[in-house]
Design an enzyme around this catalytic site. Structure first.
Site, PDB file in Angstrom:
ATOM      1  N   ASP A 163      -3.176  10.323   3.729  1.00  0.00           N
ATOM      2  CA  ASP A 163      -4.535   9.815   3.885  1.00  0.00           C
ATOM      3  C   ASP A 163      -5.340  10.707   4.823  1.00  0.00           C
ATOM      4  O   ASP A 163      -5.181  10.657   6.047  1.00  0.00           O
ATOM      5  CB  ASP A 163      -4.503   8.384   4.438  1.00  0.00           C
ATOM      6  CG  ASP A 163      -5.901   7.814   4.635  1.00  0.00           C
ATOM      7  OD1 ASP A 163      -6.842   8.317   3.988  1.00  0.00           O
ATOM      8  OD2 ASP A 163      -6.035   6.860   5.433  1.00  0.00           O
ATOM      9  N   ARG A 188      -7.178  -0.980   1.767  1.00  0.00           N
ATOM     10  CA  ARG A 188      -7.552  -2.319   1.312  1.00  0.00           C
ATOM     11  C   ARG A 188      -8.054  -2.293  -0.130  1.00  0.00           C
ATOM     12  O   ARG A 188      -7.935  -3.293  -0.852  1.00  0.00           O
ATOM     13  CB  ARG A 188      -8.588  -2.925   2.258  1.00  0.00           C
ATOM     14  CG  ARG A 188      -9.937  -2.256   2.258  1.00  0.00           C
ATOM     15  CD  ARG A 188     -10.791  -2.626   3.455  1.00  0.00           C
ATOM     16  NE  ARG A 188     -10.243  -2.057   4.694  1.00  0.00           N
ATOM     17  CZ  ARG A 188     -10.854  -2.163   5.875  1.00  0.00           C
ATOM     18  NH1 ARG A 188     -12.014  -2.811   5.981  1.00  0.00           N
ATOM     19  NH2 ARG A 188     -10.318  -1.620   6.944  1.00  0.00           N
ATOM     20  N   ASP A 201       1.411   6.603   5.575  1.00  0.00           N
ATOM     21  CA  ASP A 201       0.514   5.590   5.005  1.00  0.00           C
ATOM     22  C   ASP A 201       1.093   4.940   3.755  1.00  0.00           C
ATOM     23  O   ASP A 201       0.462   4.059   3.177  1.00  0.00           O
ATOM     24  CB  ASP A 201      -0.854   6.210   4.705  1.00  0.00           C
ATOM     25  CG  ASP A 201      -2.009   5.304   5.118  1.00  0.00           C
ATOM     26  OD1 ASP A 201      -1.773   4.368   5.902  1.00  0.00           O
ATOM     27  OD2 ASP A 201      -3.131   5.537   4.648  1.00  0.00           O
ATOM     28  N   GLU A 205      -9.458   2.969   2.433  1.00  0.00           N
ATOM     29  CA  GLU A 205      -8.933   3.023   1.063  1.00  0.00           C
ATOM     30  C   GLU A 205      -7.749   2.097   0.844  1.00  0.00           C
ATOM     31  O   GLU A 205      -7.505   1.642  -0.273  1.00  0.00           O
ATOM     32  CB  GLU A 205      -8.542   4.468   0.719  1.00  0.00           C
ATOM     33  CG  GLU A 205      -7.144   4.916   1.145  1.00  0.00           C
ATOM     34  CD  GLU A 205      -6.893   4.856   2.643  1.00  0.00           C
ATOM     35  OE1 GLU A 205      -5.728   4.669   3.038  1.00  0.00           O
ATOM     36  OE2 GLU A 205      -7.855   5.004   3.427  1.00  0.00           O
ATOM     37  N   ASP A 229     -12.387   5.959   4.094  1.00  0.00           N
ATOM     38  CA  ASP A 229     -11.180   5.862   4.926  1.00  0.00           C
ATOM     39  C   ASP A 229     -10.678   4.423   5.029  1.00  0.00           C
ATOM     40  O   ASP A 229      -9.701   4.162   5.718  1.00  0.00           O
ATOM     41  CB  ASP A 229     -11.456   6.419   6.330  1.00  0.00           C
ATOM     42  CG  ASP A 229     -10.179   6.687   7.108  1.00  0.00           C
ATOM     43  OD1 ASP A 229      -9.118   6.858   6.470  1.00  0.00           O
ATOM     44  OD2 ASP A 229     -10.221   6.706   8.353  1.00  0.00           O
ATOM     45  N   LYS A 247       0.838  -1.199   0.000  1.00  0.00           N
ATOM     46  CA  LYS A 247       0.000   0.000   0.000  1.00  0.00           C
ATOM     47  C   LYS A 247       0.874   1.250   0.000  1.00  0.00           C
ATOM     48  O   LYS A 247       1.756   1.402   0.847  1.00  0.00           O
ATOM     49  CB  LYS A 247      -0.896  -0.022   1.237  1.00  0.00           C
ATOM     50  CG  LYS A 247      -1.655   1.276   1.513  1.00  0.00           C
ATOM     51  CD  LYS A 247      -2.359   1.209   2.865  1.00  0.00           C
ATOM     52  CE  LYS A 247      -2.977   2.535   3.256  1.00  0.00           C
ATOM     53  NZ  LYS A 247      -3.609   2.504   4.596  1.00  0.00           N
ATOM     54  N   LYS A 285     -11.002  11.648   8.632  1.00  0.00           N
ATOM     55  CA  LYS A 285     -10.550  11.188   9.944  1.00  0.00           C
ATOM     56  C   LYS A 285     -10.953  12.192  11.019  1.00  0.00           C
ATOM     57  O   LYS A 285     -10.801  13.403  10.851  1.00  0.00           O
ATOM     58  CB  LYS A 285      -9.035  10.991   9.943  1.00  0.00           C
ATOM     59  CG  LYS A 285      -8.565   9.863   9.036  1.00  0.00           C
ATOM     60  CD  LYS A 285      -7.058   9.695   9.092  1.00  0.00           C
ATOM     61  CE  LYS A 285      -6.595   8.617   8.131  1.00  0.00           C
ATOM     62  NZ  LYS A 285      -7.088   7.273   8.505  1.00  0.00           N
TER      63      LYS A 285
END
Length: 536
Positions: free
Chosen positions: A299, A386, A318, A384, A382, A294, A306
Protein backbone atom coordinates in the site's frame (compact mmCIF):
# COMPACT_ATOMS: atom_id res chain seq x y z
CA UNK A 1 12.04 -37.48 31.13
CA UNK A 2 15.53 -36.00 31.47
CA UNK A 3 17.38 -33.35 29.50
CA UNK A 4 20.68 -33.83 27.70
CA UNK A 5 23.71 -31.59 28.10
CA UNK A 6 22.79 -29.47 25.06
CA UNK A 7 19.39 -28.61 26.46
CA UNK A 8 18.50 -25.17 27.85
CA UNK A 9 16.51 -25.26 31.09
CA UNK A 10 13.98 -22.59 31.95
CA UNK A 11 13.27 -20.81 35.23
CA UNK A 12 10.14 -18.70 35.57
CA UNK A 13 10.59 -16.08 38.30
CA UNK A 14 7.88 -14.16 40.19
CA UNK A 15 6.96 -10.82 38.68
CA UNK A 16 8.75 -7.59 39.53
CA UNK A 17 6.77 -4.51 40.65
CA UNK A 18 5.33 -2.58 37.75
CA UNK A 19 6.43 1.04 37.20
CA UNK A 20 4.51 3.37 39.46
CA UNK A 21 3.47 0.57 41.81
CA UNK A 22 0.46 -0.29 39.64
CA UNK A 23 0.88 -4.07 39.86
CA UNK A 24 -1.23 -6.39 42.02
CA UNK A 25 -0.34 -9.38 44.17
CA UNK A 26 0.22 -12.61 42.23
CA UNK A 27 -2.72 -15.00 41.95
CA UNK A 28 -2.34 -17.93 44.41
CA UNK A 29 -2.68 -20.50 41.63
CA UNK A 30 0.12 -19.06 39.52
CA UNK A 31 2.30 -18.42 42.57
CA UNK A 32 2.00 -22.12 43.42
CA UNK A 33 2.95 -23.07 39.86
CA UNK A 34 6.02 -20.84 39.97
CA UNK A 35 7.13 -22.41 43.24
CA UNK A 36 6.70 -25.87 41.76
CA UNK A 37 8.73 -24.91 38.72
CA UNK A 38 11.61 -23.58 40.80
CA UNK A 39 11.62 -26.68 43.01
CA UNK A 40 11.49 -28.99 40.00
CA UNK A 41 14.40 -27.20 38.30
CA UNK A 42 16.45 -27.29 41.49
CA UNK A 43 15.93 -31.03 41.84
CA UNK A 44 16.64 -31.61 38.15
CA UNK A 45 19.97 -29.79 38.51
CA UNK A 46 21.08 -30.86 41.98
CA UNK A 47 19.40 -34.20 42.65
CA UNK A 48 21.46 -36.84 44.43
CA UNK A 49 21.94 -40.28 42.91
CA UNK A 50 18.86 -41.41 44.84
CA UNK A 51 16.18 -38.92 43.78
CA UNK A 52 13.81 -40.18 46.47
CA UNK A 53 16.27 -38.93 49.10
CA UNK A 54 16.96 -35.57 47.54
CA UNK A 55 16.60 -32.69 49.98
CA UNK A 56 14.38 -30.32 47.98
CA UNK A 57 15.06 -27.38 50.29
CA UNK A 58 18.82 -27.86 49.96
CA UNK A 59 18.58 -28.12 46.18
CA UNK A 60 16.56 -24.91 46.05
CA UNK A 61 19.11 -23.19 48.26
CA UNK A 62 21.84 -24.10 45.77
CA UNK A 63 19.80 -22.67 42.90
CA UNK A 64 19.04 -19.46 44.79
CA UNK A 65 22.74 -19.06 45.57
CA UNK A 66 23.52 -19.13 41.83
CA UNK A 67 20.81 -16.57 41.16
CA UNK A 68 22.02 -14.23 43.89
CA UNK A 69 25.68 -14.55 42.97
CA UNK A 70 25.05 -13.73 39.32
CA UNK A 71 22.43 -11.03 39.85
CA UNK A 72 20.10 -13.06 37.66
CA UNK A 73 16.93 -11.77 39.27
CA UNK A 74 17.95 -8.21 38.35
CA UNK A 75 19.20 -8.89 34.81
CA UNK A 76 16.20 -11.05 33.94
CA UNK A 77 13.95 -8.07 34.56
CA UNK A 78 15.99 -5.46 32.73
CA UNK A 79 14.92 -4.01 29.43
CA UNK A 80 18.48 -4.33 28.13
CA UNK A 81 18.33 -8.09 28.59
CA UNK A 82 15.04 -8.30 26.76
CA UNK A 83 13.37 -9.60 29.90
CA UNK A 84 15.39 -12.85 29.99
CA UNK A 85 18.82 -13.81 31.27
CA UNK A 86 21.05 -16.78 30.34
CA UNK A 87 23.51 -18.27 32.79
CA UNK A 88 25.43 -21.50 33.34
CA UNK A 89 25.22 -23.66 36.45
CA UNK A 90 27.92 -26.21 37.28
CA UNK A 91 26.34 -29.46 38.45
CA UNK A 92 27.68 -32.88 39.28
CA UNK A 93 26.64 -34.02 35.81
CA UNK A 94 28.37 -31.09 34.10
CA UNK A 95 27.46 -27.51 33.12
CA UNK A 96 23.80 -26.71 32.46
CA UNK A 97 22.45 -23.61 30.69
CA UNK A 98 19.45 -21.92 32.28
CA UNK A 99 17.30 -19.08 30.94
CA UNK A 100 15.45 -17.09 33.58
CA UNK A 101 12.54 -14.73 33.00
CA UNK A 102 10.12 -12.91 35.28
CA UNK A 103 6.40 -13.32 34.76
CA UNK A 104 5.10 -9.90 33.66
CA UNK A 105 3.53 -7.90 36.46
CA UNK A 106 -0.09 -8.63 37.25
CA UNK A 107 -2.46 -5.72 36.55
CA UNK A 108 -6.13 -5.38 37.44
CA UNK A 109 -7.37 -2.50 35.27
CA UNK A 110 -9.78 -2.87 32.33
CA UNK A 111 -8.17 -4.80 29.50
CA UNK A 112 -5.20 -5.88 31.61
CA UNK A 113 -3.53 -9.16 30.51
CA UNK A 114 -4.72 -12.24 32.38
CA UNK A 115 -2.49 -14.97 33.78
CA UNK A 116 -2.42 -16.92 30.51
CA UNK A 117 -1.46 -13.84 28.47
CA UNK A 118 1.32 -13.10 30.93
CA UNK A 119 2.63 -16.65 30.67
CA UNK A 120 2.49 -16.47 26.88
CA UNK A 121 4.54 -13.26 27.01
CA UNK A 122 7.13 -15.01 29.20
CA UNK A 123 7.16 -17.84 26.67
CA UNK A 124 7.96 -15.40 23.86
CA UNK A 125 10.90 -14.14 25.90
CA UNK A 126 12.15 -17.65 26.59
CA UNK A 127 11.96 -18.55 22.92
CA UNK A 128 13.81 -15.40 21.87
CA UNK A 129 16.60 -16.16 24.36
CA UNK A 130 17.17 -19.66 22.94
CA UNK A 131 18.63 -19.60 19.41
CA UNK A 132 17.44 -23.13 18.71
CA UNK A 133 17.25 -26.63 20.10
CA UNK A 134 15.41 -27.93 23.15
CA UNK A 135 13.98 -25.75 25.90
CA UNK A 136 13.48 -28.01 28.93
CA UNK A 137 10.79 -27.22 31.50
CA UNK A 138 11.05 -29.56 34.51
CA UNK A 139 7.58 -28.65 35.82
CA UNK A 140 4.66 -29.04 33.47
CA UNK A 141 1.02 -29.67 34.30
CA UNK A 142 2.24 -31.93 37.10
CA UNK A 143 5.70 -32.31 38.53
CA UNK A 144 5.90 -36.09 38.13
CA UNK A 145 9.41 -37.52 38.26
CA UNK A 146 11.09 -34.14 38.65
CA UNK A 147 10.44 -34.29 42.42
CA UNK A 148 10.41 -37.15 44.92
CA UNK A 149 7.22 -39.06 44.32
CA UNK A 150 5.75 -38.42 47.78
CA UNK A 151 6.11 -34.67 47.30
CA UNK A 152 4.55 -34.45 43.82
CA UNK A 153 1.01 -33.77 44.97
CA UNK A 154 2.21 -31.22 47.52
CA UNK A 155 4.11 -29.19 44.94
CA UNK A 156 1.44 -29.23 42.26
CA UNK A 157 2.45 -27.46 39.04
CA UNK A 158 1.14 -25.62 36.03
CA UNK A 159 -2.28 -26.38 34.61
CA UNK A 160 -2.60 -27.57 31.02
CA UNK A 161 -3.74 -24.14 29.79
CA UNK A 162 -0.84 -22.41 31.56
CA UNK A 163 1.66 -24.90 30.15
CA UNK A 164 0.30 -24.47 26.63
CA UNK A 165 0.42 -20.66 26.88
CA UNK A 166 4.12 -20.90 27.78
CA UNK A 167 4.75 -23.50 25.08
CA UNK A 168 3.05 -21.55 22.31
CA UNK A 169 4.84 -18.36 23.26
CA UNK A 170 8.22 -20.11 23.27
CA UNK A 171 7.67 -21.71 19.87
CA UNK A 172 6.66 -18.39 18.31
CA UNK A 173 9.30 -16.39 20.16
CA UNK A 174 12.01 -18.73 18.94
CA UNK A 175 10.93 -18.51 15.30
CA UNK A 176 12.18 -15.98 12.77
CA UNK A 177 9.21 -15.24 10.48
CA UNK A 178 11.55 -13.72 7.91
CA UNK A 179 13.00 -17.19 7.23
CA UNK A 180 11.47 -19.71 4.87
CA UNK A 181 9.83 -22.74 6.41
CA UNK A 182 12.50 -25.14 5.15
CA UNK A 183 14.85 -27.67 6.70
CA UNK A 184 17.24 -25.00 8.04
CA UNK A 185 14.34 -23.17 9.66
CA UNK A 186 13.15 -26.41 11.29
CA UNK A 187 16.63 -27.18 12.56
CA UNK A 188 16.82 -23.83 14.34
CA UNK A 189 13.32 -24.02 15.80
CA UNK A 190 12.81 -24.04 19.55
CA UNK A 191 11.46 -27.37 20.79
CA UNK A 192 9.97 -27.01 24.28
CA UNK A 193 9.62 -30.24 26.28
CA UNK A 194 8.31 -30.94 29.78
CA UNK A 195 10.00 -32.96 32.48
CA UNK A 196 6.81 -34.80 33.38
CA UNK A 197 6.56 -36.19 29.84
CA UNK A 198 3.35 -34.29 29.12
CA UNK A 199 2.70 -33.31 25.51
CA UNK A 200 0.78 -30.21 24.50
CA UNK A 201 -2.50 -30.71 22.72
CA UNK A 202 -2.90 -30.99 18.97
CA UNK A 203 -4.94 -27.81 19.22
CA UNK A 204 -2.04 -25.82 20.69
CA UNK A 205 0.30 -27.17 18.03
CA UNK A 206 -2.11 -26.21 15.24
CA UNK A 207 -2.53 -22.74 16.70
CA UNK A 208 1.21 -22.14 16.85
CA UNK A 209 1.63 -23.40 13.28
CA UNK A 210 -1.19 -21.15 12.04
CA UNK A 211 0.20 -18.01 13.66
CA UNK A 212 3.69 -18.86 12.38
CA UNK A 213 2.30 -19.21 8.83
CA UNK A 214 0.60 -15.80 9.05
CA UNK A 215 3.78 -14.19 10.39
CA UNK A 216 5.92 -15.67 7.60
CA UNK A 217 3.54 -14.51 4.88
CA UNK A 218 3.29 -11.04 6.40
CA UNK A 219 7.09 -10.75 6.39
CA UNK A 220 7.37 -11.86 2.75
CA UNK A 221 8.90 -9.03 0.65
CA UNK A 222 6.25 -7.37 -1.52
CA UNK A 223 8.18 -8.00 -4.74
CA UNK A 224 7.74 -11.72 -3.99
CA UNK A 225 4.12 -11.60 -2.83
CA UNK A 226 1.62 -9.96 -5.13
CA UNK A 227 -2.10 -10.79 -5.31
CA UNK A 228 -1.56 -13.90 -7.45
CA UNK A 229 1.19 -15.25 -5.19
CA UNK A 230 -0.83 -14.59 -2.04
CA UNK A 231 -3.85 -16.33 -3.58
CA UNK A 232 -1.64 -19.34 -4.38
CA UNK A 233 -0.34 -19.50 -0.80
CA UNK A 234 -3.86 -19.35 0.62
CA UNK A 235 -5.07 -21.98 -1.85
CA UNK A 236 -2.28 -24.36 -0.85
CA UNK A 237 -3.09 -23.93 2.85
CA UNK A 238 -6.80 -24.51 2.26
CA UNK A 239 -6.40 -27.52 0.01
CA UNK A 240 -4.05 -29.14 2.51
CA UNK A 241 -6.86 -29.00 5.08
CA UNK A 242 -9.67 -30.07 2.77
CA UNK A 243 -11.21 -26.59 2.65
CA UNK A 244 -12.96 -25.62 -0.57
CA UNK A 245 -11.15 -22.80 -2.36
CA UNK A 246 -11.96 -20.65 -5.38
CA UNK A 247 -9.83 -17.86 -6.84
CA UNK A 248 -11.56 -15.18 -8.91
CA UNK A 249 -9.80 -12.83 -11.30
CA UNK A 250 -10.52 -10.52 -14.27
CA UNK A 251 -14.06 -10.70 -15.57
CA UNK A 252 -15.05 -12.95 -12.66
CA UNK A 253 -14.53 -10.02 -10.29
CA UNK A 254 -16.50 -7.64 -12.46
CA UNK A 255 -19.40 -10.06 -12.90
CA UNK A 256 -19.62 -10.54 -9.11
CA UNK A 257 -19.60 -6.80 -8.49
CA UNK A 258 -16.18 -6.33 -6.83
CA UNK A 259 -15.79 -2.84 -8.28
CA UNK A 260 -13.85 -1.40 -5.34
CA UNK A 261 -11.27 -4.20 -5.44
CA UNK A 262 -10.83 -3.65 -9.17
CA UNK A 263 -10.50 0.10 -8.60
CA UNK A 264 -7.92 -0.14 -5.82
CA UNK A 265 -5.84 -2.55 -7.90
CA UNK A 266 -6.13 -0.61 -11.15
CA UNK A 267 -2.80 1.17 -10.75
CA UNK A 268 -0.78 -2.02 -10.60
CA UNK A 269 0.40 -4.41 -13.30
CA UNK A 270 -0.37 -7.20 -10.82
CA UNK A 271 -4.06 -7.91 -11.31
CA UNK A 272 -6.39 -8.23 -8.29
CA UNK A 273 -7.73 -11.54 -7.02
CA UNK A 274 -10.51 -12.54 -4.65
CA UNK A 275 -10.17 -15.81 -2.77
CA UNK A 276 -13.28 -17.56 -1.48
CA UNK A 277 -12.92 -20.30 1.13
CA UNK A 278 -15.83 -22.39 2.43
CA UNK A 279 -16.16 -25.04 5.11
CA UNK A 280 -19.16 -26.78 6.61
CA UNK A 281 -22.63 -27.65 5.44
CA UNK A 282 -23.31 -27.34 1.72
CA UNK A 283 -27.05 -26.96 2.28
CA UNK A 284 -28.51 -23.86 0.66
CA UNK A 285 -30.20 -22.87 3.92
CA UNK A 286 -27.10 -23.40 6.11
CA UNK A 287 -26.55 -20.70 8.73
CA UNK A 288 -23.38 -18.96 7.57
CA UNK A 289 -20.67 -16.91 9.24
CA UNK A 290 -18.90 -14.65 6.77
CA UNK A 291 -15.23 -13.80 7.31
CA UNK A 292 -13.73 -10.93 5.33
CA UNK A 293 -10.02 -10.05 5.34
CA UNK A 294 -8.19 -7.14 3.74
CA UNK A 295 -5.35 -8.33 1.49
CA UNK A 296 -3.43 -5.31 0.17
CA UNK A 297 -0.05 -6.82 -0.76
CA UNK A 298 1.54 -3.36 -0.80
CA UNK A 299 0.00 0.00 0.00
CA UNK A 300 1.70 3.16 -1.25
CA UNK A 301 -1.43 5.15 -0.48
CA UNK A 302 -2.17 5.53 -4.16
CA UNK A 303 -2.44 9.09 -5.49
CA UNK A 304 -2.96 10.21 -1.88
CA UNK A 305 0.54 8.88 -1.36
CA UNK A 306 1.70 8.19 2.18
CA UNK A 307 3.84 10.99 3.63
CA UNK A 308 5.47 8.95 6.39
CA UNK A 309 8.40 6.94 5.04
CA UNK A 310 8.59 4.81 8.18
CA UNK A 311 4.99 3.71 7.66
CA UNK A 312 5.57 3.08 3.97
CA UNK A 313 8.50 0.79 4.86
CA UNK A 314 6.25 -1.87 6.37
CA UNK A 315 3.27 -1.64 4.04
CA UNK A 316 4.04 -5.17 2.87
CA UNK A 317 2.08 -6.08 6.02
CA UNK A 318 -1.18 -4.60 4.70
CA UNK A 319 -2.25 -8.11 3.68
CA UNK A 320 -1.95 -9.49 7.24
CA UNK A 321 -5.72 -9.66 7.79
CA UNK A 322 -6.32 -11.80 4.69
CA UNK A 323 -3.65 -14.22 5.89
CA UNK A 324 -5.13 -14.22 9.40
CA UNK A 325 -8.66 -14.94 8.17
CA UNK A 326 -7.39 -17.73 5.90
CA UNK A 327 -5.56 -19.39 8.76
CA UNK A 328 -8.57 -18.86 11.06
CA UNK A 329 -10.95 -20.64 8.72
CA UNK A 330 -8.50 -23.53 8.27
CA UNK A 331 -8.01 -23.80 12.04
CA UNK A 332 -11.77 -23.92 12.60
CA UNK A 333 -12.07 -26.61 9.92
CA UNK A 334 -9.35 -28.71 11.55
CA UNK A 335 -11.03 -28.37 14.95
CA UNK A 336 -14.52 -29.31 13.75
CA UNK A 337 -13.83 -31.93 11.08
CA UNK A 338 -15.35 -34.62 13.34
CA UNK A 339 -17.68 -32.39 15.36
CA UNK A 340 -19.51 -30.13 12.94
CA UNK A 341 -22.96 -28.90 13.93
CA UNK A 342 -25.70 -29.60 11.40
CA UNK A 343 -26.57 -26.71 9.12
CA UNK A 344 -23.55 -24.50 9.90
CA UNK A 345 -21.02 -23.04 7.45
CA UNK A 346 -18.19 -20.52 7.37
CA UNK A 347 -17.25 -18.62 4.22
CA UNK A 348 -14.24 -16.33 3.87
CA UNK A 349 -14.01 -13.62 1.20
CA UNK A 350 -10.49 -12.24 0.77
CA UNK A 351 -9.99 -9.34 -1.68
CA UNK A 352 -6.32 -9.18 -2.73
CA UNK A 353 -4.74 -6.31 -4.64
CA UNK A 354 -1.89 -3.80 -4.70
CA UNK A 355 -2.43 -0.08 -4.14
CA UNK A 356 0.27 1.70 -6.17
CA UNK A 357 0.61 4.71 -8.45
CA UNK A 358 0.45 4.79 -12.24
CA UNK A 359 -1.47 6.46 -15.02
CA UNK A 360 -4.30 3.98 -14.49
CA UNK A 361 -4.47 4.33 -10.70
CA UNK A 362 -7.70 5.10 -8.90
CA UNK A 363 -8.33 8.84 -8.49
CA UNK A 364 -9.91 10.89 -5.70
CA UNK A 365 -13.43 11.54 -6.95
CA UNK A 366 -13.90 8.12 -8.56
CA UNK A 367 -17.10 6.24 -7.76
CA UNK A 368 -16.97 2.46 -7.36
CA UNK A 369 -19.74 -0.11 -7.18
CA UNK A 370 -19.91 -2.97 -4.68
CA UNK A 371 -21.73 -6.33 -4.85
CA UNK A 372 -25.45 -5.63 -4.73
CA UNK A 373 -25.12 -2.21 -6.35
CA UNK A 374 -24.15 0.09 -3.45
CA UNK A 375 -21.68 2.82 -4.41
CA UNK A 376 -18.79 4.64 -2.74
CA UNK A 377 -17.16 7.93 -3.59
CA UNK A 378 -13.38 7.64 -3.25
CA UNK A 379 -12.18 10.84 -1.59
CA UNK A 380 -8.95 9.34 -0.24
CA UNK A 381 -7.11 6.60 -2.14
CA UNK A 382 -5.14 5.78 1.03
CA UNK A 383 -8.38 4.63 2.65
CA UNK A 384 -8.40 1.68 0.25
CA UNK A 385 -8.64 -1.09 2.84
CA UNK A 386 -12.18 -0.20 3.80
CA UNK A 387 -13.14 -0.13 0.12
CA UNK A 388 -12.12 -3.75 -0.51
CA UNK A 389 -13.60 -4.84 2.83
CA UNK A 390 -16.86 -3.19 1.77
CA UNK A 391 -16.84 -5.41 -1.32
CA UNK A 392 -16.49 -8.51 0.87
CA UNK A 393 -19.08 -7.40 3.44
CA UNK A 394 -21.55 -6.48 0.71
CA UNK A 395 -21.02 -9.90 -0.90
CA UNK A 396 -21.75 -11.66 2.40
CA UNK A 397 -24.86 -9.57 3.01
CA UNK A 398 -26.17 -10.19 -0.51
CA UNK A 399 -25.61 -13.93 0.00
CA UNK A 400 -27.76 -13.84 3.13
CA UNK A 401 -25.03 -14.60 5.66
CA UNK A 402 -26.23 -14.57 9.26
CA UNK A 403 -23.15 -13.03 10.91
CA UNK A 404 -20.18 -11.12 9.44
CA UNK A 405 -16.72 -10.69 10.95
CA UNK A 406 -14.23 -8.54 9.04
CA UNK A 407 -10.61 -7.61 9.77
CA UNK A 408 -8.09 -5.22 8.29
CA UNK A 409 -5.07 -3.07 9.02
CA UNK A 410 -6.96 0.18 8.56
CA UNK A 411 -5.96 2.79 11.14
CA UNK A 412 -4.03 2.76 14.41
CA UNK A 413 -6.35 0.02 15.68
CA UNK A 414 -8.02 2.20 18.28
CA UNK A 415 -6.95 0.14 21.31
CA UNK A 416 -3.16 0.31 21.36
CA UNK A 417 -0.52 -2.16 20.26
CA UNK A 418 -1.47 -5.22 22.34
CA UNK A 419 -5.23 -5.43 21.83
CA UNK A 420 -7.08 -4.87 18.55
CA UNK A 421 -10.04 -2.51 18.54
CA UNK A 422 -13.44 -3.87 17.54
CA UNK A 423 -16.61 -2.07 16.50
CA UNK A 424 -19.99 -3.75 16.14
CA UNK A 425 -23.68 -3.18 15.51
CA UNK A 426 -24.65 -6.01 17.92
CA UNK A 427 -23.78 -5.94 21.63
CA UNK A 428 -24.09 -9.70 22.15
CA UNK A 429 -21.83 -10.47 19.19
CA UNK A 430 -19.24 -7.94 20.37
CA UNK A 431 -19.19 -9.63 23.79
CA UNK A 432 -18.78 -13.03 22.13
CA UNK A 433 -15.81 -11.81 20.08
CA UNK A 434 -14.23 -10.15 23.12
CA UNK A 435 -14.60 -13.43 25.06
CA UNK A 436 -13.08 -15.36 22.16
CA UNK A 437 -10.07 -13.03 22.24
CA UNK A 438 -9.53 -13.71 25.94
CA UNK A 439 -9.78 -17.47 25.45
CA UNK A 440 -7.43 -17.43 22.43
CA UNK A 441 -4.92 -14.98 24.03
CA UNK A 442 -5.50 -12.71 21.03
CA UNK A 443 -7.19 -9.79 22.82
CA UNK A 444 -9.65 -7.32 21.37
CA UNK A 445 -11.34 -4.31 22.94
CA UNK A 446 -14.86 -3.03 22.07
CA UNK A 447 -15.15 0.61 20.98
CA UNK A 448 -18.47 2.39 20.27
CA UNK A 449 -19.43 3.29 16.74
CA UNK A 450 -19.44 7.08 16.18
CA UNK A 451 -23.16 7.59 16.60
CA UNK A 452 -24.05 11.08 15.46
CA UNK A 453 -21.17 11.43 13.01
CA UNK A 454 -22.94 9.81 10.07
CA UNK A 455 -23.02 13.11 8.16
CA UNK A 456 -19.20 13.06 7.94
CA UNK A 457 -19.44 10.31 5.32
CA UNK A 458 -22.34 11.68 3.28
CA UNK A 459 -21.69 11.97 -0.46
CA UNK A 460 -23.47 14.03 -3.13
CA UNK A 461 -22.51 11.63 -5.93
CA UNK A 462 -22.63 8.16 -4.34
CA UNK A 463 -24.19 6.28 -1.47
CA UNK A 464 -21.31 7.11 0.87
CA UNK A 465 -17.80 8.56 0.77
CA UNK A 466 -14.90 6.45 2.01
CA UNK A 467 -13.49 9.00 4.47
CA UNK A 468 -14.45 12.29 6.13
CA UNK A 469 -13.15 15.55 4.69
CA UNK A 470 -14.02 17.88 7.58
CA UNK A 471 -12.14 16.09 10.37
CA UNK A 472 -9.19 13.67 10.82
CA UNK A 473 -9.99 10.16 9.64
CA UNK A 474 -10.00 7.70 12.55
CA UNK A 475 -10.79 4.05 13.16
CA UNK A 476 -14.34 4.92 14.16
CA UNK A 477 -14.99 6.44 10.72
CA UNK A 478 -13.69 3.35 8.93
CA UNK A 479 -15.93 1.21 11.14
CA UNK A 480 -18.94 3.45 10.52
CA UNK A 481 -18.36 3.23 6.78
CA UNK A 482 -18.15 -0.57 6.87
CA UNK A 483 -21.15 -0.91 9.16
CA UNK A 484 -23.32 0.65 6.48
CA UNK A 485 -22.57 -2.29 4.18
CA UNK A 486 -23.47 -4.81 6.88
CA UNK A 487 -26.83 -3.13 7.44
CA UNK A 488 -28.93 -5.11 9.89
CA UNK A 489 -26.75 -8.21 9.73
CA UNK A 490 -24.90 -8.75 13.05
CA UNK A 491 -21.36 -7.63 12.31
CA UNK A 492 -18.00 -7.00 13.99
CA UNK A 493 -15.01 -5.17 12.53
CA UNK A 494 -11.51 -5.87 13.90
CA UNK A 495 -8.90 -3.19 13.22
CA UNK A 496 -5.44 -4.80 13.24
CA UNK A 497 -3.66 -1.57 12.38
CA UNK A 498 -1.89 -1.37 15.73
CA UNK A 499 -1.32 -5.08 16.37
CA UNK A 500 -0.54 -6.99 13.15
CA UNK A 501 2.94 -5.50 12.70
CA UNK A 502 5.04 -3.94 15.47
CA UNK A 503 7.52 -1.19 14.64
CA UNK A 504 9.37 -1.92 17.90
CA UNK A 505 9.42 -4.85 20.36
CA UNK A 506 6.44 -5.02 22.71
CA UNK A 507 5.45 -7.37 25.54
CA UNK A 508 7.98 -10.01 24.58
CA UNK A 509 7.16 -9.86 20.90
CA UNK A 510 9.86 -8.68 18.49
CA UNK A 511 9.59 -6.01 15.85
CA UNK A 512 7.62 -7.24 12.85
CA UNK A 513 4.64 -9.47 12.12
CA UNK A 514 2.66 -10.84 15.07
CA UNK A 515 -0.15 -12.92 13.57
CA UNK A 516 -2.72 -10.87 15.53
CA UNK A 517 -6.34 -11.56 14.63
CA UNK A 518 -5.74 -15.18 13.66
CA UNK A 519 -6.71 -16.95 16.86
CA UNK A 520 -9.59 -14.72 17.92
CA UNK A 521 -11.18 -15.19 14.49
CA UNK A 522 -10.55 -18.94 14.60
CA UNK A 523 -12.18 -19.13 18.04
CA UNK A 524 -15.27 -17.32 16.73
CA UNK A 525 -15.47 -19.50 13.62
CA UNK A 526 -15.07 -22.71 15.61
CA UNK A 527 -17.76 -21.68 18.09
CA UNK A 528 -20.08 -20.92 15.18
CA UNK A 529 -19.44 -24.27 13.54
CA UNK A 530 -20.13 -26.09 16.79
CA UNK A 531 -23.54 -24.39 17.03
CA UNK A 532 -22.81 -21.61 19.54
CA UNK A 533 -25.39 -18.77 19.57
CA UNK A 534 -23.00 -15.90 18.88
CA UNK A 535 -25.82 -13.40 18.54
CA UNK A 536 -27.90 -14.42 21.56
Amino acid sequence: MTADTGTVHYLLLPSLPAPGGASAAESPELASGLAAGRAALAVALFASDDAARTDVAAAEAQLVAYLDAGGVARSAGSAAAGGAARFVILTAAGPRTVVACHVPARRTGPGAPGDLERLAEAGWRFGAAVPGGTLYWPAGSRVGDALPREDADEWGGLRDAQREALWRGAVLGGADPAEDDGSEHAARAVRPIFGDGAVVSDRAQRQAAAVAWVRRLTERPPNLLGPAELAAEISALAEGAGVQCEVWAGDELASRGFGATIGVGSGSDRAPRVVRLTWGSDAAAAATLGLVGKGITFDSGGLNVKQDSSEMSWMKADMAAAAAMSAALVLSAQATCADLADGRRVEAILPLCENVISGTAQRPGDVVTHPGGATSEVVDTDCEGRLVLADGIAWCRERGHDVILDAGTLTDGGAGLRASGIWSNHEGLARAVEHAGRVALDPVWPIPLPYGEESALESRVAGVRNAPLDRPDMGRHAASYLGGFAGDVPWVHIDLGGTAFLEAPLAGRPEGATGAGTLVSAEVAEAWLRGAPLIA
